[in-house]
Design an enzyme around this catalytic site. Structure first.
Site: not given
Length: 441
Positions: A242, A280-281, A318, A322, A366, A395
């Site tokens: 995170g 971790p990513g 994203r 988000y 669309c 991501y």
């Protein structure tokens, strides 16, 4: 920190001019800088060196096999949330014992495949519910292996991320409430084929402040004390991932900033034998990648300037999902229009000589939600120009779709002045062929 920079008015990826890569591989295109990945791992290891932690890269962030293979070569394990991600890690050369499998809906088949005696059982499960230990135990017994697991504890700590990426509160589906942890360990004592000897927590992503990690660490250490007082051994503690990434220059804390708060809480425990782990990513991959899109048209309405590109939310979900904000800029802006930093109010090398004005960077789908950036100050852009969407290595490709039957982008890895195609562009035959063949069957 990354290896993308403007030189003489053009964007370079390490030792390679980005414009030449678009000419060679086309667009849309995901482009990754290998040395950025290496640097981020090195910085993470150095920051937490006092704990000698296990690092399990979050495959969900970006699971390309070439990237996983590189991480495996750096001694990094894998955090997987499906059997598909477990398989990716194995194919990339991650030893089974360095793979951890999480996920709230592990099926019996997935658990069995993860424990496959022929390939070697994975190192650890992260248990997500009170029923799960008995299920793992039964499958391990049937296969004649012994499984190891950590309990994912939900400490009800709000890390103040987006509602869709918050995972550590009682309103989330993940883990077991912390007040139920002792009961889960007690029930697991009778299991013959599963050893529950660890704790795991993950609060969400991206977490821009240190305080949630401090609170979670203190809560889990107190839980360890209670468990050990009851006779339960806790040998492993994972604080998940995170950690934030720079979507604007200087936005995120460094690994050493997180470590400055976390290491003092864990140093004595680590010396006493408690194994510390991280997953971790984003902090490894986000700024290691950019998405390159070509402007197909520039459209003006009475209130908007639209830069309409050959990819949008199908390649990078994203911003639509988000409301995420990525820095976007042309790859060949010229000297005067080169940004001095990646900020949403950019200062340009040419000062006021270049007029910037707001634009919506949008895709071809669309859907009115098909956006990459909204009301973003950008220099003059003409059709045919290529834009870089920065900090999209995490991501990005892993969340891409084929909405409107648009094939997925290609992926390219740059290492110094060497370039490697690590995923070819999806073709229409690859997209439609299985259905055509099913019709003919």
């Amino acid at each position: 920190m990354d290896h993308f920079e403007y030189r003489a008015g053009e964007l370079w990826a390490d030792g390679v001019r980005v414009g030449g890569l678009v000419d060679r591989f086309g667009s849309p295109l995901y482009l990754y800088a290998a040395r950025t990945i290496d640097d981020h791992i090195a910085r993470f290891k150095a920051a937490f060196e006092a704990l000698d932690p296990e690092i399990h890269y979050a495959v969900k962030a970006c699971g390309n096999l070439a990237i996983l293979q590189r991480l495996a070569g750096l001694g990094v394990g894998a955090d997987a949330v499906s059997i598909g991600e477990v398989e990716r890690a194995r194919l990339a050369g991650v030893p089974s014992e360095r793979i951890v499998m999480a996920g709230v809906a592990k099926t019996d088949d997935e658990m069995a495949a993860a424990l496959d005696p022929a390939r070697g059982p994975i190192g650890r499960f992260n248990i997500e519910s009170e029923r799960e230990p008995a299920r793992v135990d039964a499958i391990a017994g049937r296969l004649g292996v012994r499984a190891t697991a950590s309990l994912r504890v939900n400490p009800d700590i709000d890390a103040h991320t987006h509602a869709y990426t918050t995972t550590g509160t009682n309103a989330n589906k993940f883990g077991v409430p912390i007040e139920r942890a002792e009961a889960v360990f007690e029930a697991a004592r009778s299991l013959r084929h599963l050893e529950l000897d660890g704790l795991h927590v993950h609060l969400g992503s991206p977490i821009q402040t240190i305080e949630p990690y401090e609170r979670a660490t203190r809560a889990l250490l107190a839980l360890i004390d209670r468990l050990e007082a009851r006779g339960d051994a806790v040998r492993s503690l994972s604080l998940g991932g995170g950690f934030a990434a720079d979507y604007e220059s200087g936005q995120a804390p460094w690994a050493k900033d997180y470590a400055r708060a976390i290491v003092p809480l864990l140093e004595d425990r680590a010396r006493a034998g408690l194994r510390i782990a991280f997953e971790p990513g984003r902090t490894i991959m986000a700024s290691a990648g950019v998405l390159l899109v070509r402007v197909i048209d520039v459209k003006r309405t009475p209130t908007k300037r639209f830069l309409i590109c050959d990819a949008g939310m199908n390649a990078l979900t994203r911003p639509a999902l988000y409301g995420a904000r990525h820095f976007v800029w042309p790859i060949e802006p010229g000297l005067d229009a080169t940004p001095t930093a990646r900020t949403f109010e950019p200062a340009l090398a040419g000062g006021d000589a270049i007029a910037v004005e707001p634009a919506d960077v949008v895709g071809p789908l669309c859907e009115s939600s098909d956006v990459l950036a909204v009301d973003r100050k950008l220099p003059p852009v003409e059709p045919g120009a290529v834009l870089a969407v920065f900090t999209s290595g995490a991501y990005g490709m892993s969340m891409s779709t084929t909405l409107n039957d648009r094939p997925r982008p290609a992926e390219v890895l740059v290492d110094g002045d060497q370039t490697r195609l690590i995923r070819p562009r999806q073709t229409l035959d690859e997209l439609l062929g299985p259905e055509v063949r099913a019709l003919d069957a």
